[in-house]
Scaffold this motif. Structure first.
Motif, PDB file in Angstrom:
ATOM      1  N   ARG A  65      14.881  10.292 -10.090  1.00 41.22           N
ATOM      2  CA  ARG A  65      14.623  11.546 -10.184  1.00 41.22           C
ATOM      3  C   ARG A  65      15.857  12.460  -9.427  1.00 41.22           C
ATOM      4  O   ARG A  65      16.830  13.367  -9.834  1.00 41.22           O
ATOM      5  CB  ARG A  65      13.547  12.249  -9.598  1.00 41.22           C
ATOM      6  CG  ARG A  65      12.286  11.883 -10.520  1.00 41.22           C
ATOM      7  CD  ARG A  65      11.010  12.651  -9.865  1.00 41.22           C
ATOM      8  NE  ARG A  65      10.107  12.397 -10.940  1.00 41.22           N
ATOM      9  CZ  ARG A  65       8.962  12.349 -10.517  1.00 41.22           C
ATOM     10  NH1 ARG A  65       8.342  12.080  -9.244  1.00 41.22           N
ATOM     11  NH2 ARG A  65       7.836  12.086 -11.340  1.00 41.22           N
ATOM     12  N   ARG A  66      16.196  11.808  -8.232  1.00 45.97           N
ATOM     13  CA  ARG A  66      17.264  12.261  -7.383  1.00 45.97           C
ATOM     14  C   ARG A  66      18.611  12.106  -8.068  1.00 45.97           C
ATOM     15  O   ARG A  66      19.414  13.007  -8.017  1.00 45.97           O
ATOM     16  CB  ARG A  66      17.264  11.440  -5.854  1.00 45.97           C
ATOM     17  CG  ARG A  66      18.315  12.033  -5.058  1.00 45.97           C
ATOM     18  CD  ARG A  66      18.167  11.244  -3.728  1.00 45.97           C
ATOM     19  NE  ARG A  66      17.931   9.785  -3.712  1.00 45.97           N
ATOM     20  CZ  ARG A  66      17.075   9.178  -3.112  1.00 45.97           C
ATOM     21  NH1 ARG A  66      16.259   9.784  -2.151  1.00 45.97           N
ATOM     22  NH2 ARG A  66      16.866   7.839  -3.231  1.00 45.97           N
ATOM     23  N   ILE A  67      18.859  10.878  -8.665  1.00 44.20           N
ATOM     24  CA  ILE A  67      20.103  10.731  -9.511  1.00 44.20           C
ATOM     25  C   ILE A  67      20.361  11.938 -10.708  1.00 44.20           C
ATOM     26  O   ILE A  67      21.126  12.479 -10.652  1.00 44.20           O
ATOM     27  CB  ILE A  67      20.207   9.428  -9.980  1.00 44.20           C
ATOM     28  CG1 ILE A  67      20.443   8.247  -8.952  1.00 44.20           C
ATOM     29  CG2 ILE A  67      21.399   9.379 -11.093  1.00 44.20           C
ATOM     30  CD1 ILE A  67      20.243   6.862  -9.329  1.00 44.20           C
ATOM     31  N   ILE A  68      19.115  12.226 -11.361  1.00 44.78           N
ATOM     32  CA  ILE A  68      19.217  13.134 -12.468  1.00 44.78           C
ATOM     33  C   ILE A  68      19.575  14.622 -11.642  1.00 44.78           C
ATOM     34  O   ILE A  68      20.313  15.309 -12.359  1.00 44.78           O
ATOM     35  CB  ILE A  68      17.917  13.303 -13.296  1.00 44.78           C
ATOM     36  CG1 ILE A  68      18.005  11.819 -14.108  1.00 44.78           C
ATOM     37  CG2 ILE A  68      17.820  14.376 -14.014  1.00 44.78           C
ATOM     38  CD1 ILE A  68      16.636  11.750 -14.886  1.00 44.78           C
ATOM     39  N   THR A  69      18.842  14.919 -10.648  1.00 43.28           N
ATOM     40  CA  THR A  69      19.123  16.216  -9.984  1.00 43.28           C
ATOM     41  C   THR A  69      20.407  16.263  -9.405  1.00 43.28           C
ATOM     42  O   THR A  69      21.010  17.350  -9.794  1.00 43.28           O
ATOM     43  CB  THR A  69      18.268  16.242  -8.647  1.00 43.28           C
ATOM     44  OG1 THR A  69      16.675  16.250  -8.882  1.00 43.28           O
ATOM     45  CG2 THR A  69      18.469  17.623  -7.883  1.00 43.28           C
ATOM     46  N   LEU A  70      21.074  15.233  -9.064  1.00 39.46           N
ATOM     47  CA  LEU A  70      22.500  15.323  -8.659  1.00 39.46           C
ATOM     48  C   LEU A  70      23.213  15.391  -9.741  1.00 39.46           C
ATOM     49  O   LEU A  70      24.261  16.317  -9.711  1.00 39.46           O
ATOM     50  CB  LEU A  70      22.835  14.061  -7.809  1.00 39.46           C
ATOM     51  CG  LEU A  70      22.229  13.898  -6.359  1.00 39.46           C
ATOM     52  CD1 LEU A  70      22.593  12.495  -5.844  1.00 39.46           C
ATOM     53  CD2 LEU A  70      22.813  15.063  -5.272  1.00 39.46           C
ATOM     54  N   GLN A  71      23.268  14.827 -10.946  1.00 36.83           N
ATOM     55  CA  GLN A  71      24.017  14.843 -12.018  1.00 36.83           C
ATOM     56  C   GLN A  71      23.794  16.338 -12.663  1.00 36.83           C
ATOM     57  O   GLN A  71      24.971  16.804 -13.115  1.00 36.83           O
ATOM     58  CB  GLN A  71      23.507  13.843 -13.189  1.00 36.83           C
ATOM     59  CG  GLN A  71      23.738  12.349 -12.786  1.00 36.83           C
ATOM     60  CD  GLN A  71      23.342  11.486 -13.925  1.00 36.83           C
ATOM     61  OE1 GLN A  71      22.147  11.586 -14.353  1.00 36.83           O
ATOM     62  NE2 GLN A  71      24.096  10.346 -14.229  1.00 36.83           N
ATOM     63  N   GLU A  72      22.658  16.877 -12.562  1.00 40.38           N
ATOM     64  CA  GLU A  72      22.618  18.057 -12.906  1.00 40.38           C
ATOM     65  C   GLU A  72      23.331  19.085 -12.323  1.00 40.38           C
ATOM     66  O   GLU A  72      23.977  20.102 -12.649  1.00 40.38           O
ATOM     67  CB  GLU A  72      20.870  18.717 -13.196  1.00 40.38           C
ATOM     68  CG  GLU A  72      20.253  17.880 -14.362  1.00 40.38           C
ATOM     69  CD  GLU A  72      18.918  18.148 -14.055  1.00 40.38           C
ATOM     70  OE1 GLU A  72      18.282  18.566 -12.965  1.00 40.38           O
ATOM     71  OE2 GLU A  72      18.002  18.100 -15.049  1.00 40.38           O
ATOM     72  N   ALA A  73      23.461  19.106 -10.990  1.00 37.71           N
ATOM     73  CA  ALA A  73      24.084  19.990 -10.003  1.00 37.71           C
ATOM     74  C   ALA A  73      25.633  19.592 -10.148  1.00 37.71           C
ATOM     75  O   ALA A  73      26.073  20.640 -10.074  1.00 37.71           O
ATOM     76  CB  ALA A  73      23.645  19.472  -8.523  1.00 37.71           C
TER      77      ALA A  73
END
Length: 92
Positions: A65-73
């Motif tokens: 989830r953290r990786i996806i959040t960073l990718q979205e940002a």
């Protein structure tokens, strides 16, 4: 899983979801190194073998989830930069 394993599912998900951000964790009883390598090369981000610890799986999901959040940002920031560059170019 009858007819399809985690590696095949990873391949299909990657082929079908080029626009979506997904984090794939293969949970399997296969423990050979070549199985791990094949799964990761097929598009999985992580590989966990059975029997597994529920807390470890939860932690790996949290990381995903953290990786996806960073990718979205990052994607949003890149879009802002591209929009700014377009605006600057149009003003000249």
């Amino acid at each position: 899983m009858p007819g399809m394993d985690g590696t095949e599912i990873s391949r299909r998900l990657r082929a079908e979801s080029k626009e979506r951000l997904i984090h794939i964790i293969i949970l399997t009883s296969r423990t050979l190194r070549r199985d791990v390598v094949e799964g990761l090369l097929a598009g999985a981000h992580d590989y966990l073998t059975k029997p597994f610890d529920q807390e470890e799986l939860k932690a790996r999901i949290t990381v995903g989830r953290r990786i996806i959040t960073l990718q979205e940002a990052l994607a949003n920031r890149l879009k802002e930069i591209e929009d700014t560059m377009t605006s600057i170019q149009e003003s000249f």
